[in-house]
Design an enzyme around this catalytic site. Structure first.
Site, PDB file in Angstrom:
ATOM      1  N   THR A 148      12.296 -52.771  12.065  1.00  0.00           N
ATOM      2  CA  THR A 148      13.582 -52.397  11.471  1.00  0.00           C
ATOM      3  C   THR A 148      13.601 -50.883  11.273  1.00  0.00           C
ATOM      4  O   THR A 148      12.550 -50.271  11.103  1.00  0.00           O
ATOM      5  CB  THR A 148      13.712 -53.114  10.112  1.00  0.00           C
ATOM      6  OG1 THR A 148      13.766 -54.512  10.356  1.00  0.00           O
ATOM      7  CG2 THR A 148      14.940 -52.679   9.340  1.00  0.00           C
ATOM      8  N   GLY A 162      12.322 -60.212   5.913  1.00  0.00           N
ATOM      9  CA  GLY A 162      13.541 -60.260   5.120  1.00  0.00           C
ATOM     10  C   GLY A 162      13.555 -61.339   4.067  1.00  0.00           C
ATOM     11  O   GLY A 162      14.072 -61.138   2.957  1.00  0.00           O
ATOM     12  N   THR A 212      12.022 -52.391   4.945  1.00  0.00           N
ATOM     13  CA  THR A 212      11.667 -53.027   6.218  1.00  0.00           C
ATOM     14  C   THR A 212      10.600 -54.073   5.930  1.00  0.00           C
ATOM     15  O   THR A 212       9.873 -53.970   4.940  1.00  0.00           O
ATOM     16  CB  THR A 212      11.133 -51.983   7.226  1.00  0.00           C
ATOM     17  OG1 THR A 212      10.700 -52.676   8.405  1.00  0.00           O
ATOM     18  CG2 THR A 212       9.964 -51.187   6.676  1.00  0.00           C
ATOM     19  N   ASP A 262      17.162 -59.394   5.139  1.00  0.00           N
ATOM     20  CA  ASP A 262      17.461 -58.513   4.000  1.00  0.00           C
ATOM     21  C   ASP A 262      18.361 -57.342   4.361  1.00  0.00           C
ATOM     22  O   ASP A 262      19.036 -56.772   3.494  1.00  0.00           O
ATOM     23  CB  ASP A 262      16.147 -57.936   3.453  1.00  0.00           C
ATOM     24  CG  ASP A 262      15.415 -57.135   4.530  1.00  0.00           C
ATOM     25  OD1 ASP A 262      15.066 -57.722   5.573  1.00  0.00           O
ATOM     26  OD2 ASP A 262      15.210 -55.911   4.344  1.00  0.00           O
TER      27      ASP A 262
HETATM   28  N1  GLY Z   1      13.671 -56.751   7.603  1.00  0.00           N
HETATM   29  C1  GLY Z   1      14.360 -57.239   8.721  1.00  0.00           C
HETATM   30  C2  GLY Z   1      14.560 -58.674   8.735  1.00  0.00           C
HETATM   31  O1  GLY Z   1      13.793 -59.436   8.151  1.00  0.00           O
HETATM   32  O2  GLY Z   1      15.506 -59.101   9.350  1.00  0.00           O
END
Ligand code: GLY
Length: 319
Positions: free
Chosen positions: A177, A231, A228, A208
């Site tokens: 991310t 999520g 990052t 997230d």
């Molecule tokens: N942090 C990115 C996701 O889990 O989509």
């Protein structure tokens, strides 16, 4: 005051061959954001343009580099917020190369905070932001998806969610991310985050990144944060909100980032997430509880952005 910006290209494990190129692009993104603010632009302009550089690079799991779902589509998420009341996000968009730009448009042009799927894509079409699906679902990505699914079918991989940590260990690129947090010359703060989620996620899964307080957050006069990692855990912990609340109590960005990650580790375990943050005084910081993270930052007195790939063992303050 002097502006400051910090950007990230994900936390997790690093694939050796890509690290140098990724750091160069992160540096470019941080410099671009900083120079926008040095010319009088806002922190919001800076974080959005910095994230666009990362989305367009194809090197991170965001924009052009986005992962594919189990059934072979790209579903991208992004969110943006500043301390002046602007907030917008998009989730599960399939034909948008720069979801961070669409997230900003949601904030500026609609009365909503979060648009998903077809509705968000319709807005992208109207605004001329739509791209053909092949831009995001390339032959190379479909090949990689086939390989990952073969591993899964052989039982070498995981079942959903319960084995996400194993997934992260085995597939270093999973959590690339991208995001940015900045404070401009007038003390305005902003954050933006963008992702393709992770490989083999179920269609419709949202992490997230487009959730305020989880993947991004900004508080006027206090600071801003971008996250990052996995999520599902970042949402449970409301990670970026936690960092901003610690800064609101007076902690500089660097300490707030570390304290929030330390609390998250205690509550939910290691190997889950990383954050970057700025405070309203121009301080920047990062922290993570994964094996490594990639970041770049530029603050007062720096001629150029510094880019680094810290490992867990040598986590330390930035500026
Ligand atoms: N942090 C990115 C996701 O889990 O989509």
């Amino acid at each position: 005051m002097r502006p400051a910006i910090i950007v990230h290209g994900g936390a997790g494990r690093l694939r050796g061959e890509d690290v140098g190129r990724r750091l160069e692009v992160l540096r470019e993104a941080a410099d671009k954001g900083y120079e926008i603010m040095a010319r009088g632009g806002s922190a919001l302009d800076a974080v959005v343009e910095a994230v666009v550089v990362l989305e367009d690079s194809g090197l991170f799991n965001a924009g052009l580099g986005s992962a594919l779902t189990f059934d072979g589509v790209a579903e991208l998420d992004a969110g943006v917020m500043d301390g002046e009341g602007l907030i917008g996000a998009v989730a599960a968009v399939r034909r948008v190369k720069n979801p961070v730009v669409l997230a900003r448009r949601v904030a500026e042009l609609t009365d909503h905070v979060l648009l998903v799927g077809e509705g968000a894509e319709r807005l992208a079409r109207i605004l001329g932001l739509e791209v053909p699906e092949e831009v995001l679902v390339t032959r190379e990505k479909l090949e990689r998806l086939r390989e990952l699914k073969a591993r899964w079918a052989r039982g070498e991989d995981y079942t959903w969610l319960a084995k996400l940590r194993k997934l992260a260990e085995e597939h270093p690129g999973y959590f690339g991310t991208v995001g940015a947090a900045a404070v401009d010359r007038e003390g305005r703060v902003a954050a933006a985050t963008s992702t393709g989620g992770y490989w083999l996620k179920l269609r419709g899964r949202v992490g997230d990144t487009p959730i305020p307080g989880a993947g991004f957050y900004a508080l006027r006069g206090v600071g801003a944060c971008s996250a990052t990692g996995i999520g599902e855990y970042i949402i449970r912990f409301s990670l970026c909100r936690a960092v901003c609340e610690l800064m609101a109590k007076g902690l500089p960005a660097e300490q707030a980032a570390r304290e929030a990650i330390s609390r998250m580790s205690a509550e939910l375990g290691e190997g889950l997430a990383g954050v970057v943050a700025v405070d309203a005084n121009g301080g920047v910081g990062y922290a993570f509880n994964t094996e490594a993270m990639t970041v770049a930052y530029r603050a007062a007195g720096m001629e150029r952005a510094a880019a680094l790939a810290p490992r867990k063992a040598d986590q330390r303050a930035t500026a």
